[in-house]
Design an enzyme around this catalytic site. Structure first.
Site: not given
Ligand code: CDT
Length: 308
Positions: A46, A106, A123, A142, A168, A193
């Site tokens: 991502e 995204n 996303k 986000e 993600c 990420n």
């Molecule tokens: N990039 C991304 O979606 N990261 C989320 C972090 C969640 S914490 C607010 C994940 O689900 O890994």
């Protein structure tokens, strides 16, 4: 047998000051390695072209838009498309998309062996918050910078199989895989990420986060009898650590390849799409076993409402 030799191209950290051209050179090195190992498809994380910028609180729209790509491919990433085409390798990566009419997504794309974009996913499950939150150890904005995707969860016939994408946080939601499963998906490509520590619960560190990562991806693969590849951007970006743990999971839900580092690292596995058939024809034969008359709440209710 219907084989796809798959490369999961985990990427180490990208610092805020790093330019896209430098990052693309790293992506090309991973692609060269994948070519040397005979890969048909390479999957990057991502937001692969930049640091994970949603950790930064920004108020100036011009500053925000610097992290977004107005066209794809553009000059910075064209070398990737050209080399993928010369290698006859399909490719998927994530980036921040700014559309001509001003929408921010995204996004992840899929190219065919000629370097043509044949699939796009935006996303849908955006985590985090939209305003600066002083209670958190780090920001995850986000919901400030992106709109929820408007393309659903499509799948594409490519490389002799049926391929879908997610990004993600989507990987934590069973709906993601099931909507693609209902279109016969055989391989799901996911970049992520994930901060190593929960910003609202310091005790939730990398071990637990890696556990949730595996739990979600392995369940998605098993319950939909499909291959899933989950690819991290990992390591420490400007003092903010992120988990690695990229993996390739077979349709039995077993991890067949897993990253050992938090750096640029290639995982390779020869995936037989016919391995999806047994699960799809037996325990997860949706047509025979699903009971949609009892699933109405899934699409009619968003939040949980406990009984009085
Ligand atoms: N990039 C991304 O979606 N990261 C989320 C972090 C969640 S914490 C607010 C994940 O689900 O890994």
């Amino acid at each position: 047998m219907r084989m796809i030799t798959l490369a999961a191209a985990q990427m180490g950290p990208i610092q805020r000051a790093e330019e896209r051209e430098i990052v693309v050179r790293r992506m090309l090195a991973l692609m060269d390695e994948a070519k040397g190992k005979g890969c048909d498809l390479i999957v990057y994380p991502e937001l692969a072209l930049t640091t994970f910028f949603p950790r930064w609180y920004m108020t100036d729209p011009t500053e925000v838009d610097r992290w977004f790509e107005r066209e794809m491919p553009n000059d910075a990433v064209r070398p990737l498309f050209e080399r993928a085409a010369s290698y006859r390798m399909a490719m998927s990566f994530g980036y921040a998309e700014l559309t001509p009419d001003g929408h921010h997504y995204n996004t992840a794309i899929l190219t065919d062996r000629s370097g043509k974009i044949i699939g796009k996913y935006r996303k849908i499950h955006l985590p985090g918050h939209s305003e600066f939150d002083p209670e958190r150890t780090h920001q995850h904005l986000e919901k400030r910078y992106f709109e929820p995707g408007d393309l659903g969860f499509p799948v594409w016939r490519e490389l002799g199989g049926i391929i879908g994408m997610a990004v993600c946080n989507d990987r934590r939601w069973p709906e993601t895989y099931r909507v693609m499963g209902l279109q016969g998906v055989e391989m799901v490509l996911i970049g992520y990420n994930t901060p190593s520590v929960n910003a609202q619960k310091g005790a939730e560190g990398p071990e637990k986060r890696l556990f949730h990562n595996r739990l979600s991806v392995q369940a998605g693969a098993y319950q939909n009898a499909c291959w899933v590849v989950a690819v991290a951007k990992a390591g420490n970006e400007d003092g903010f650590p992120m988990i690695g743990g990229s993996m390739i999971v077979n349709p039995d839900g077993e991890i067949v390849a897993e990253a050992k580092t938090e750096h640029d690292e290639l995982l390779i596995h020869a995936c037989d799409l016919d391995d999806t058939l047994f699960g799809k024809q037996t325990i997860f034969d949706f047509a025979r076993h699903r009971r949609i008359e009892h699933y109405g709440l899934i699409t009619s209710r968003t939040g949980a409402i406990p009984p009085p």
